[in-house]
Design an enzyme around this catalytic site. Structure first.
Site, PDB file in Angstrom:
ATOM      1  N   HIS A  97      59.013  -4.464  73.492  1.00 27.20           N
ATOM      2  CA  HIS A  97      59.575  -3.137  73.757  1.00 27.20           C
ATOM      3  C   HIS A  97      60.756  -3.282  74.725  1.00 27.20           C
ATOM      4  O   HIS A  97      60.736  -4.135  75.622  1.00 27.20           O
ATOM      5  CB  HIS A  97      58.509  -2.206  74.342  1.00 27.20           C
ATOM      6  CG  HIS A  97      58.993  -0.789  74.452  1.00 27.20           C
ATOM      7  ND1 HIS A  97      59.722  -0.351  75.527  1.00 27.20           N
ATOM      8  CD2 HIS A  97      58.895   0.254  73.608  1.00 27.20           C
ATOM      9  CE1 HIS A  97      60.042   0.924  75.336  1.00 27.20           C
ATOM     10  NE2 HIS A  97      59.553   1.313  74.173  1.00 27.20           N
ATOM     11  N   GLU A 169      64.711   0.166  68.088  1.00 26.65           N
ATOM     12  CA  GLU A 169      64.847   1.114  69.186  1.00 26.65           C
ATOM     13  C   GLU A 169      66.076   0.739  70.000  1.00 26.65           C
ATOM     14  O   GLU A 169      65.989  -0.137  70.889  1.00 26.65           O
ATOM     15  CB  GLU A 169      63.609   1.078  70.072  1.00 26.65           C
ATOM     16  CG  GLU A 169      62.325   1.414  69.336  1.00 26.65           C
ATOM     17  CD  GLU A 169      61.240   1.907  70.279  1.00 26.65           C
ATOM     18  OE1 GLU A 169      60.894   3.086  70.190  1.00 26.65           O
ATOM     19  OE2 GLU A 169      60.769   1.137  71.118  1.00 26.65           O
TER      20      GLU A 169
HETATM   21  P1  13P Z   1      61.477   8.231  73.701  1.00 23.08           P
HETATM   22  O1  13P Z   1      61.145   8.883  72.368  1.00 23.08           O
HETATM   23  O2  13P Z   1      60.877   8.966  74.856  1.00 23.08           O
HETATM   24  O3  13P Z   1      62.951   8.001  73.824  1.00 23.08           O
HETATM   25  O4  13P Z   1      60.764   6.793  73.714  1.00 23.08           O
HETATM   26  C1  13P Z   1      60.800   6.001  72.591  1.00 23.08           C
HETATM   27  C2  13P Z   1      60.037   4.771  72.827  1.00 23.08           C
HETATM   28  O5  13P Z   1      60.282   4.040  73.774  1.00 23.08           O
HETATM   29  C3  13P Z   1      58.961   4.426  71.891  1.00 23.08           C
HETATM   30  O6  13P Z   1      58.502   3.142  72.111  1.00 23.08           O
END
Ligand code: 13P
Length: 264
Positions: A97, A169
Site C-alpha cells: 500500500h 492507487e
Molecule cells: P481513500 O479512498 O480515502 O483515498 O483511500 C484509498 C485507499 O488508500 C485504499 O487503500
C-alpha cells in the site's frame, strides 16, 4: 465470468467492536447481491482480524490483512507471520500500500518477498502499486507502474496468477489531500497494467483483476467502474460507513447493468 470487486481498507481506523458492527451491517446491506458476479472484501486493522473473521462469512465478505512479514517465524519484532494470519482464517493479504511504501519506506524487493511468501501459504495477494505526483509530472508513470509490477511479481508462477489481485492507487489520489484520478486517466493506466501483466504471464495475465483506488466517492464511483479496464473499486474514506458503502455498491452495480459492460 469475470467478477467485479468492491473492497475497503480500514487503515488505522475503527476499534474491534466498531469493525465487527461495520462488517455485520455491510454483510446485511449487501446480502441480496450475487457473490458469483461480485466479490466484496474488507481489510481491517490487525488487532480486529480475529473478531472480524469470526463475525462474517468470508463467502460473503472476504477479510484481508493490511500487511505481512515474509518469514514464518524468527527474530522480527513487530512483524506478523503468514502462519499467524492462517491461524485466524485470513484469506487475503494486501502488500505495498502507498502508505507502507511512502510512510514506512518499504521497497519493491520487500513487497516481492511478501508476495512470494503469501502465495506459498495459499493467500490471495493484493499488490498495490501507483506513481507519485512527481513521477506523474516527469511523465514516467507507465515506467514506474511497469517496474513495480515486474519487481513485485518477480518469480510468481503462471499457476499462481489466480491468487493475485492488483490495486492501482496513484499516490497523489489517496487520502484527505488526494485528488481523484479522472476516469480516462485511471482507465489508461489500467490498460498499461494489463498489458504489462500479459508481458509477464502471457494471456493468463488477463485473469488478474485490477482495481482502482484513490478518493473513490459516491460521485465518481459509477464512471470509474464502467471503464473498460477497471475491474473493481478499492475505497477508503467513502466506504467506512457501511450504509454509504452499500449504497455506493448498489449504485455502481446499477450503472454497470445499464452500461451492459462486458464482464469478461
Ligand atoms: P481513500 O479512498 O480515502 O483515498 O483511500 C484509498 C485507499 O488508500 C485504499 O487503500
Amino acid at each position: 465470468m469475470k467478477k467485479v470487486y468492491f473492497g475497503t481498507n480500514l487503515k488505522m481506523y475503527k476499534n474491534i467492536q466498531q469493525t465487527v458492527d461495520y462488517l455485520k451491517e455491510l454483510e446485511k446491506g449487501t446480502e441480496l447481491i450475487n457473490r458469483e458476479e461480485y466479490e466484496f472484501f474488507v481489510i481491517p486493522s490487525y488487532i480486529s482480524l480475529p473478531s472480524a473473521t469470526n463475525s462474517v462469512s468470508q463467502d460473503k465478505i472476504r477479510i484481508g490483512a493490511q500487511n505481512m512479514g515474509w518469514e514464518e517465524e524468527g527474530q522480527y519484532t513487530g512483524e506478523i507471520s503468514p502462519r499467524m494470519l492462517d491461524e485466524i482464517s485470513v484469506k487475503l493479504v494486501m502488500v505495498g500500500h502507498s502508505e507502507r511504501r511512502h510512510v514506512f519506506r518499504e521497497t519493491d524487493e520487500e513487497e516481492n518477498k511478501k508476495v512470494l511468501c503469501g502465495l506459498k501459504h495459499g493467500f490471495t495477494m493484493l499488490l498495490c502499486i501507483g506513481e507519485t505526483e512527481n513521477e506523474k509530472e516527469f511523465g514516467i508513470s507507465n515506467e514506474v507502474l511497469r517496474s513495480q509490477l515486474i519487481k513485485g511479481l518477480h518469480c510468481v508462477r503462471k499457476e499462481e496468477v489466480k491468487k493475485i489481485w492488483i490495486a492501482y492507487e496513484p499516490v497523489w489520489a489517496i487520502g484527505v489531500n488526494g485528488k481523484p484520478a479522472s476516469e480516462e486517466y485511471a482507465n489508461s493506466k489500467h490498460k498499461v497494467i494489463k498489458e504489462c501483466l500479459i508481458d509477464i504471464f502471457g494471456e493468463c495475465g488477463l485473469e488478474i483483476p485490477v482495481l482502482y483506488g484513490g478518493s473513490v466517492n459516491p460521485q465518481n464511483a459509477d464512471s470509474l467502474i464502467t471503464q473498460e479496464y477497471i475491474d473493481g473499486l478499492f475505497v477508503g474514506r467513502s466506504a467506512w460507513n457501511a450504509e454509504q458503502f452499500s449504497s455506493l455498491i448498489f449504485k455502481s452495480i446499477d450503472t454497470l447493468k445499464k452500461h451492459n459492460k462486458k464482464v469478461m
